[in-house]
Write a protein that holds these residues in place. Sequence first.
Motif, PDB file in Angstrom:
ATOM      1  N   LEU A   1     -88.183  36.363  72.620  1.00  0.00           N
ATOM      2  CA  LEU A   1     -88.768  35.473  73.611  1.00  0.00           C
ATOM      3  C   LEU A   1     -87.682  34.816  74.466  1.00  0.00           C
ATOM      4  CD1 LEU A   1     -91.656  33.647  71.690  1.00  0.00           C
ATOM      5  CD2 LEU A   1     -91.892  35.064  73.724  1.00  0.00           C
ATOM      6  N   LEU A   2     -86.625  34.366  73.815  1.00  0.00           N
ATOM      7  CA  LEU A   2     -85.527  33.727  74.535  1.00  0.00           C
ATOM      8  C   LEU A   2     -84.833  34.697  75.487  1.00  0.00           C
ATOM      9  CD1 LEU A   2     -83.846  31.632  71.677  1.00  0.00           C
ATOM     10  CD2 LEU A   2     -85.438  30.839  73.435  1.00  0.00           C
ATOM     11  N   GLN A   3     -84.829  35.973  75.103  1.00  0.00           N
ATOM     12  CA  GLN A   3     -84.121  36.981  75.907  1.00  0.00           C
ATOM     13  C   GLN A   3     -84.942  37.464  77.097  1.00  0.00           C
ATOM     14  OE1 GLN A   3     -83.297  39.926  72.918  1.00  0.00           O
ATOM     15  NE2 GLN A   3     -81.384  38.950  72.258  1.00  0.00           N
ATOM     16  N   HIS A   4     -86.232  37.156  77.115  1.00  0.00           N
ATOM     17  CA  HIS A   4     -87.090  37.684  78.179  1.00  0.00           C
ATOM     18  C   HIS A   4     -87.838  36.573  78.916  1.00  0.00           C
ATOM     19  CE1 HIS A   4     -86.411  41.247  75.639  1.00  0.00           C
ATOM     20  NE2 HIS A   4     -86.549  41.920  76.771  1.00  0.00           N
ATOM     21  N   LYS A   5     -87.140  35.525  79.216  1.00  0.00           N
ATOM     22  CA  LYS A   5     -87.722  34.462  80.025  1.00  0.00           C
ATOM     23  C   LYS A   5     -87.914  34.950  81.462  1.00  0.00           C
ATOM     24  CE  LYS A   5     -85.787  30.461  77.572  1.00  0.00           C
ATOM     25  NZ  LYS A   5     -84.908  29.272  77.694  1.00  0.00           N
ATOM     26  N   GLY A   6     -88.873  34.380  82.120  1.00  0.00           N
ATOM     27  CA  GLY A   6     -89.039  34.717  83.534  1.00  0.00           C
ATOM     28  C   GLY A   6     -90.428  35.179  83.881  1.00  0.00           C
TER      29      GLY A   6
END
Length: 318
Positions: free
Chosen positions: A197-202
């Motif tokens: 989740l942290l790696q795919h913000k946006g």
Amino acid sequence: MKGKHVISITSRKATYRLELERKISVLKGNSGTGKSSLIRLISEYLEYGKQSGVKLLTDPVVSLSVLTNTSDWSEILASVHDTVLFIDEDVRYLYSESFQRELWAADCYAVIVSRSGRFAALPYSISGIYELVTEKRGINTATTMYRLYEEERDRGYFDLVLTEDSNSGFEWFSFLADKAGIHCISSGGKSSVFTSLLQHKGGKILVFADGAAFGAEMERVYQYTQLHPETTMLYLPESFEWLILRSGILHDEEIRTVLASPSDYIDSRLYFSWEQFFSAYLTEKSKDTVYQYSKTKLNSVLTHEHCIAKMLQVIENG
């Protein structure tokens, strides 16, 4: 041990009511919510009986036990039968992998008081996480356990589907995502969902994971969704296998009966989590049919329109 069990504990000033149906129930909440008092009252009853001033009601076939720092837990777990174990968070061995793994095979349910709930070797359910809610009734109090996490639904658009595993569930969601022009990725395991989740913000992310075994990861993932409510949505059914069974693709009256009351059929000695049971049950029920299920490789029949429609109906309506 199997089935749903109600436990009532009453003292001079307080009453507790617990309803247990899974191998592991985790009680969360801030200090002062009555968690440790619950275990103290049970301990007093087990030591002094009626002289303790505590009244305890439960199923005649079920016994209760409290584990402490001085308990010989290995011997207890090897010998318990139809027992509900109560464990406070200050019990040191509770956090050891050896204890957690022996708990898997014990013929018992366990009620664990823990604010963190971070037990890496215990695949417990998000539906097994509770908070205690106390109501004042004159000079007395009545405390009941309520599920901490309620299901949310959103039928909006998603840019990305994030699945917990990389097996059949991932393949099915990938098939749907491809048709909709949406990207689908796997975190490679439930412990990596938060990092993914942290790696795919946006973009707007839909998270799919097996709720029956996601309890240890739920708090931090849920907190993330509360910080990003417009971009993150959770879909956490019992498991992908449960989704298939619930869809009615397999026309079997027994399946409907089992799904109506799973705890009556899931033996905690054989299946630590409901996810394990549903996987084995679907494999058995679909054997030698066109819907024959494999956890590691998706049966292409499940991508046919009628199967997709039935499964999506479960996702949308529960």
